[in-house]
Motif scaffolding. Structure first.
Motif, PDB file in Angstrom:
ATOM      1  N   LYS A  12      -9.453  -2.793  18.244  1.00 50.58           N
ATOM      2  CA  LYS A  12      -9.414  -3.689  17.370  1.00 50.58           C
ATOM      3  C   LYS A  12      -8.597  -5.453  18.042  1.00 50.58           C
ATOM      4  CE  LYS A  12      -9.450  -5.129  13.553  1.00 50.58           C
ATOM      5  NZ  LYS A  12     -10.700  -5.405  12.380  1.00 50.58           N
ATOM      6  N   PHE A  14      -7.368  -9.060  16.242  1.00 48.83           N
ATOM      7  CA  PHE A  14      -6.929  -9.884  15.463  1.00 48.83           C
ATOM      8  C   PHE A  14      -6.686 -11.614  15.997  1.00 48.83           C
ATOM      9  CE2 PHE A  14      -5.108  -6.276  13.522  1.00 48.83           C
ATOM     10  CZ  PHE A  14      -5.243  -6.475  12.502  1.00 48.83           C
ATOM     11  N   GLU A  15      -8.247 -12.167  15.730  1.00 49.25           N
ATOM     12  CA  GLU A  15      -8.174 -13.909  16.410  1.00 49.25           C
ATOM     13  C   GLU A  15      -8.289 -13.892  17.776  1.00 49.25           C
ATOM     14  OE1 GLU A  15      -8.763 -16.192  14.935  1.00 49.25           O
ATOM     15  OE2 GLU A  15      -8.484 -15.857  12.509  1.00 49.25           O
ATOM     16  N   ARG A  16      -6.806 -14.110  17.912  1.00 49.73           N
ATOM     17  CA  ARG A  16      -7.061 -13.694  19.606  1.00 49.73           C
ATOM     18  C   ARG A  16      -5.553 -12.603  20.277  1.00 49.73           C
ATOM     19  NH1 ARG A  16      -8.762 -18.508  22.695  1.00 49.73           N
ATOM     20  NH2 ARG A  16     -10.689 -19.384  21.585  1.00 49.73           N
ATOM     21  N   THR A  44      -0.113   1.382  13.365  1.00 50.60           N
ATOM     22  CA  THR A  44      -0.020   1.099  11.907  1.00 50.60           C
ATOM     23  C   THR A  44      -1.675   1.253  12.012  1.00 50.60           C
ATOM     24  OG1 THR A  44       1.887   0.914  11.131  1.00 50.60           O
ATOM     25  CG2 THR A  44       0.085   0.299  10.101  1.00 50.60           C
ATOM     26  N   ARG A  48      -4.871   2.862  11.221  1.00 54.51           N
ATOM     27  CA  ARG A  48      -5.520   1.910   9.651  1.00 54.51           C
ATOM     28  C   ARG A  48      -7.242   2.291   9.986  1.00 54.51           C
ATOM     29  NH1 ARG A  48      -2.144  -3.191   7.815  1.00 54.51           N
ATOM     30  NH2 ARG A  48      -0.339  -2.268   6.425  1.00 54.51           N
ATOM     31  N   ILE A  53      -9.464   2.039   6.783  1.00 57.15           N
ATOM     32  CA  ILE A  53      -9.030   1.050   5.861  1.00 57.15           C
ATOM     33  C   ILE A  53      -9.409  -1.081   6.683  1.00 57.15           C
ATOM     34  CG2 ILE A  53      -6.807  -0.599   5.068  1.00 57.15           C
ATOM     35  CD1 ILE A  53      -6.155   2.193   4.881  1.00 57.15           C
ATOM     36  N   LEU A  54      -9.699   0.122   7.727  1.00 55.82           N
ATOM     37  CA  LEU A  54      -9.477  -1.453   9.338  1.00 55.82           C
ATOM     38  C   LEU A  54     -10.668  -0.966   9.440  1.00 55.82           C
ATOM     39  CD1 LEU A  54      -6.014  -2.927  10.530  1.00 55.82           C
ATOM     40  CD2 LEU A  54      -7.943  -3.510   8.705  1.00 55.82           C
ATOM     41  N   ARG A  55     -11.726  -2.386   9.986  1.00 56.94           N
ATOM     42  CA  ARG A  55     -12.568  -1.585  11.056  1.00 56.94           C
ATOM     43  C   ARG A  55     -12.859  -2.337  11.890  1.00 56.94           C
ATOM     44  NH1 ARG A  55     -18.059  -2.930   7.416  1.00 56.94           N
ATOM     45  NH2 ARG A  55     -19.199  -3.558   9.847  1.00 56.94           N
ATOM     46  N   ARG A  76     -12.462   8.250   3.553  1.00 57.67           N
ATOM     47  CA  ARG A  76     -11.297   8.255   2.736  1.00 57.67           C
ATOM     48  C   ARG A  76     -11.062   9.052   2.223  1.00 57.67           C
ATOM     49  NH1 ARG A  76     -13.100   3.110   0.934  1.00 57.67           N
ATOM     50  NH2 ARG A  76     -13.330   1.739   2.854  1.00 57.67           N
ATOM     51  N   HIS A  81      -3.769  10.085   3.699  1.00 56.67           N
ATOM     52  CA  HIS A  81      -2.460   8.933   4.397  1.00 56.67           C
ATOM     53  C   HIS A  81      -1.385   8.805   3.412  1.00 56.67           C
ATOM     54  CE1 HIS A  81      -2.928   4.511   6.051  1.00 56.67           C
ATOM     55  NE2 HIS A  81      -1.827   5.139   6.947  1.00 56.67           N
ATOM     56  N   THR A  83       1.598   6.393   4.472  1.00 58.75           N
ATOM     57  CA  THR A  83       1.834   5.133   4.842  1.00 58.75           C
ATOM     58  C   THR A  83       3.258   4.744   5.444  1.00 58.75           C
ATOM     59  OG1 THR A  83       1.842   4.319   2.105  1.00 58.75           O
ATOM     60  CG2 THR A  83      -0.007   3.931   3.189  1.00 58.75           C
ATOM     61  N   PHE A  85       5.073   2.981   3.888  1.00 55.78           N
ATOM     62  CA  PHE A  85       6.320   2.745   2.818  1.00 55.78           C
ATOM     63  C   PHE A  85       5.278   3.829   2.106  1.00 55.78           C
ATOM     64  CE2 PHE A  85       6.562  -1.152   4.654  1.00 55.78           C
ATOM     65  CZ  PHE A  85       7.741  -1.319   5.428  1.00 55.78           C
ATOM     66  N   GLY A  87       5.350   3.226  -1.195  1.00 55.36           N
ATOM     67  CA  GLY A  87       4.167   1.769  -2.100  1.00 55.36           C
ATOM     68  C   GLY A  87       3.564   2.727  -3.336  1.00 55.36           C
ATOM     69  N   ARG A 148       1.191  12.618  -2.877  1.00 53.76           N
ATOM     70  CA  ARG A 148      -0.052  12.086  -2.335  1.00 53.76           C
ATOM     71  C   ARG A 148      -1.091  12.095  -1.752  1.00 53.76           C
ATOM     72  NH1 ARG A 148       1.885   6.202  -1.883  1.00 53.76           N
ATOM     73  NH2 ARG A 148       1.285   6.979   0.102  1.00 53.76           N
TER      74      ARG A 148
END
Lengths: 307, 496
Positions: A12, A14-16, A44, A48, A53-55, A76, A81, A83, A85, A87, A148
């Motif tokens: 994964k 993110f940008e660089r 994390t 994810r 949740i993330l590709r 899903r 999951h 998490t 926090f 939440g 949950r």
């Protein structure tokens, strides 16, 4: 054994910034895998990706046989999951909150109610079910978040710091629940900084640093691989007449004195009885034979500092 | 725990169908809406102002209306109260819906701040369910309050002055209120999914509030003017904006971006680097790769917008032709169109002096500039401007061709002589440039396509590559033909 979690070159970016790099991992049914690493290591992000949740940028992963990208919704629906926090929606009461998530997971009303009752009782907060979540303590909120995650009886449960806000009693309840889940064949992916928890619960440990997997194995395997063979100590009641070299090969000896010896052996099952037999034959009075404890923390620190 | 592990996949299977049906999407959306509405009803900061605006404000407005009516009737200005009451209706309906903006702005970003978003994103919901659920939740309560406010205002009016509104105006006001609420909510949800804090979302809210304020002023003018028919156009425009915002919201809804982004920042360096990356292969600039691999791929992957452009041009040509039949030119205007065999020699000076001076550079520059500017217009109008700009001259050509036919000139000969020689190059260049311009404009509302991470920047780079490597050379050839060969062909067909 079937791998319920299967990651192949999972990456994964993110940008660089590369958060996870070429992660290869398999977690089997009924296995608890502790996923360790310093803050920002990519734990994390990995969770994810595995919970759809993330590709992933590149590579692939499947959970319970479903591809995390192609079958994201099925994945899903299959996983639970917890998490980082809790939440929660603090204006709701615990029962309504869990009912909301049960409905989102497509559970029929009688089933989700029964399941909610069961889990609230298991975690000792059944009496607080009708109280607003804003009135709950941090530990109780964490328990509700855990419920949950477990509500839909997921085949694979991802837990991110499940006991971080809990008192020792509550933490034990969570650990018992995880052990129970394993016993029933559920797979648990446990992200934690609590090394005692990892050591006591996990079948295998995976360590990640700067997005790369740096170690994977059972606790014992990791200790042997990174700290060396177990260190055995023999204490004698009085001074030995012959030198230690008469009893044990020099290469294995770590330290010795007149009345003690510390040595390493990769085969304690055969080496130790043989040595004790020789010492007895030589008239030595053995007080204790013990293995010097090597903790997972030592392995963790060694790996993190070395890397 | 009595649950067998076998029930988990069974549950998942039961909850899932291979294709998530629309009904299921709506069911999930309603679950989210229900929870959020209940949550809002537990928040006195939302409920108290809505109640005041719903019940107290209409009473004040009713009082004001009566005072105004009493005052103007002293001067026999009866038209004023007739116009004032619909205006009051609109204002009474509008005030409660302003709360929809507050609720909508914090839908996603507020949940992110409270850390409750990740569990929701991890639930087996489609993006559409999540988006629609939030959208309905933000709209429902304020809109309901708005309807109640309008009803209360009308009830008081009926009770005090026995006033009953014209039902068409009432329908218009209700539709306007509903559409305005939707515009604010859909716009605010788009803002909410693209910011990292409620504070940032509130700052960006002015982009919604200011246009709405202008719109309200325009509506007020129309209501006082009494030109209620124009309100239908405003309603239609609002419906269009709603649809665009809803599509934009769903298309640009990105779980990853919502969760991963930590700060709102403009990073020009990163934008420039990402743009430059579009011209590189394996980290190096390669003209050869762009010309022989990248550009053909871009053309292939943009077949749809190019086909849409082509279809639009054919349609507008036919429409132009049809218009010429329906609205024929007056006879006195037909004479100049009777292009006969002596056209060229009978033209003043026989050298087409009536036409503007044309040469290759001027034609080339004109066409290149037009296509460039139409793309700029396209970006600002979600692609439609570029298409409309190209459609206009083709529509005129269609009309003119039909008018020529009516005047007795063979339209085919006209097209072959005047259009075809350079059109072979110019029309494909225009279709390609406009097709890519259409896609470029569309990325503004649709974001990155699935599997792509470049979005607008990628589309812009694609447009530049194709424009420079394909469109400009075609335009150059077309300009040369138009300046040097087309006149010869025209002379051949129509000269002596």
């Amino acid at each position: 054994m079937d791998a319920l979690i299967h990651a192949e070159n999972l990456t994964k970016r993110f940008e660089r910034h590369t958060a996870v790099a070429n992660l290869n991992l398999q977690v089997h049914q009924g296995e608890v895998l502790a996923f360790l690493g310093p803050n920002g290591a990519g734990k994390t992000t990995t969770v994810r990706m595995l919970t759809s949740i993330l590709r992933p940028t590149t590579g692939r992963a499947s959970v319970a046989g479903y591809d995390v990208v192609r079958d994201a919704r099925r994945v899903r629906a299959m996983v639970g999951h917890l998490t980082e926090f809790p939440g929660l929606y603090l204006r709701m009461n615990a029962r309504d909150y869990l009912d909301f998530y049960g409905e989102l997971y497509g559970m029929a009303r009688p089933h989700r109610r029964a399941r909610t009752d069961e889990l609230l009782a298991q975690f000792g907060i059944a009496d607080a079910g009708h109280r607003r979540l804003s009135e709950f303590s941090k530990g109780m909120r964490q328990k509700v978040a855990l419920i949950r995650a477990m509500l839909n009886s997921p085949r694979v449960l991802f837990l991110d710091e499940p006991t971080s806000a809990m008192d020792p009693h509550s933490a034990k309840q969570v650990r018992d629940a995880v052990a129970q889940l394993r016993g029933r064949g559920h797979t648990v992916f446990l992200c934690t900084h609590n090394l005692f928890e990892a050591e006591s619960l996990a079948d295998r440990i995976a360590m990640i640093r700067r997005g790369a997997l740096i170690a994977l194995g059972t606790t014992q395997e990791l200790k042997t691989r990174f700290l060396g063979a177990p260190l055995i100590e023999i204490q004698l009641a009085k001074r030995l007449e012959q030198p230690w070299s008469a009893f044990v090969e020099d290469g294995h000896v770590q330290e010795f004195g007149e009345r003690y010896l510390r040595y390493r052996t990769e085969t304690p099952q055969s080496t130790n009885p043989r040595l004790i037999h020789k010492l007895n034959a030589a008239g030595a009075e053995i007080v204790t034979v013990s293995e010097t404890p090597q903790s997972l923390e030592q392995v963790y620190l060694k790996l993190v500092e070395e890397a | 725990m009595s649950e067998s592990i076998l029930t988990a996949p069974a549950l998942a299977q039961a909850a899932m169908s291979p294709h998530h049906a629309f009904g299921e999407t709506l069911r999930d959306a309603f679950i989210i809406t229900r929870r959020e509405v209940r949550d809002s009803l537990r928040d006195w900061r939302i409920v108290a102002p809505i109640l005041i605006l719903t019940l107290v404000f209409p009473w004040i407005m009713n009082f004001t209306t009566r005072v105004a009516i009493d005052f103007v009737e002293e001067y026999s200005a009866t038209i004023i109260p007739i116009r004032l009451i619909p205006f009051g209706l609109m204002i009474v309906g509008f005030f409660p819906i302003t709360f929809s903006l507050v609720i909508a702005l914090e839908t996603f970003v507020g949940e992110k701040e409270r850390n409750s978003l990740e569990p929701l994103l991890g639930a087996p919901l489609t993006d559409a369910s999540l988006y629609l659920g939030k959208l309905m939740a933000a709209t429902a309560l304020p809109l309901l309050a708005s309807y109640i406010g309008i009803a209360a205002y009308l009830a008081w009016l009926f009770y005090t002055i026995q006033y009953a509104p014209d039902w068409i105006v009432l329908v218009q006001i209700l539709l306007l209120t509903t559409m305005e609420a939707l515009v604010m909510v859909t716009g605010a949800v788009v803002v909410s999914t693209h910011t990292t804090s409620v504070r940032a979302a509130n700052l960006l809210a002015s982009f919604i509030i200011i246009p709405m304020a202008f719109l309200l002023q325009a509506e007020s003018v129309l209501l006082f003017w009494g030109n209620y028919a124009v309100l239908w156009y405003i309603i239609a425009a609002l419906v269009t904006v709603d649809l665009i915002f809803i599509r934009m919201g769903i298309q640009t809804f990105n779980r990853e971006e919502i969760l991963a982004r930590e700060v709102d920042e403009i990073n020009p360096k990163r934008i420039v680097l990402r743009f430059i990356d579009q011209f590189r292969v394996e980290g190096k600039f390669s003209l050869r790769w762009i010309v022989f691999q990248n550009v053909p791929r871009i053309l292939k992957s943009n077949r749809l917008p190019m086909l849409v452009t082509l279809a639009a041009l054919v349609a507008i040509f036919c429409l132009g032709w049809w218009y010429a039949g329906r609205y024929p030119l007056p006879e006195e205007m037909m004479q100049p169109l009777r292009v006969q065999a002596d056209f060229a020699s009978s033209a003043p000076g026989a050298d087409f002096a009536f036409m503007p001076q044309i040469n290759t550079p001027s034609i080339f520059l004109h066409n290149a500039r037009t296509l460039f500017l139409s793309t700029v217009l396209g970006i600002a109008s979600f692609g439609t401007g570029a298409l409309l700009l190209l459609m206009a001259p083709i529509g005129v050509v269609g009309f003119l061709t039909a008018a020529l036919a009516q005047a007795g000139t063979n339209p085919l000969t006209f097209l072959v002589a005047f259009i075809l020689p350079h059109g072979i190059f110019e029309i494909p260049a225009a279709v390609i440039a406009t097709g890519l311009g259409l896609r470029l404009g569309a990325t503004v509302i649709s974001g990155a396509r699935r599997g792509e991470n470049s979005g607008f920047i990628g589309a812009l780079a694609d447009w530049i590559k194709v424009f420079v490597i394909v469109v400009l050379p075609l335009l150059l050839v077309a300009a040369f033909v138009e300046a040097n060969i087309t006149p010869q062909i025209v002379t051949f067909f129509f000269g002596r």
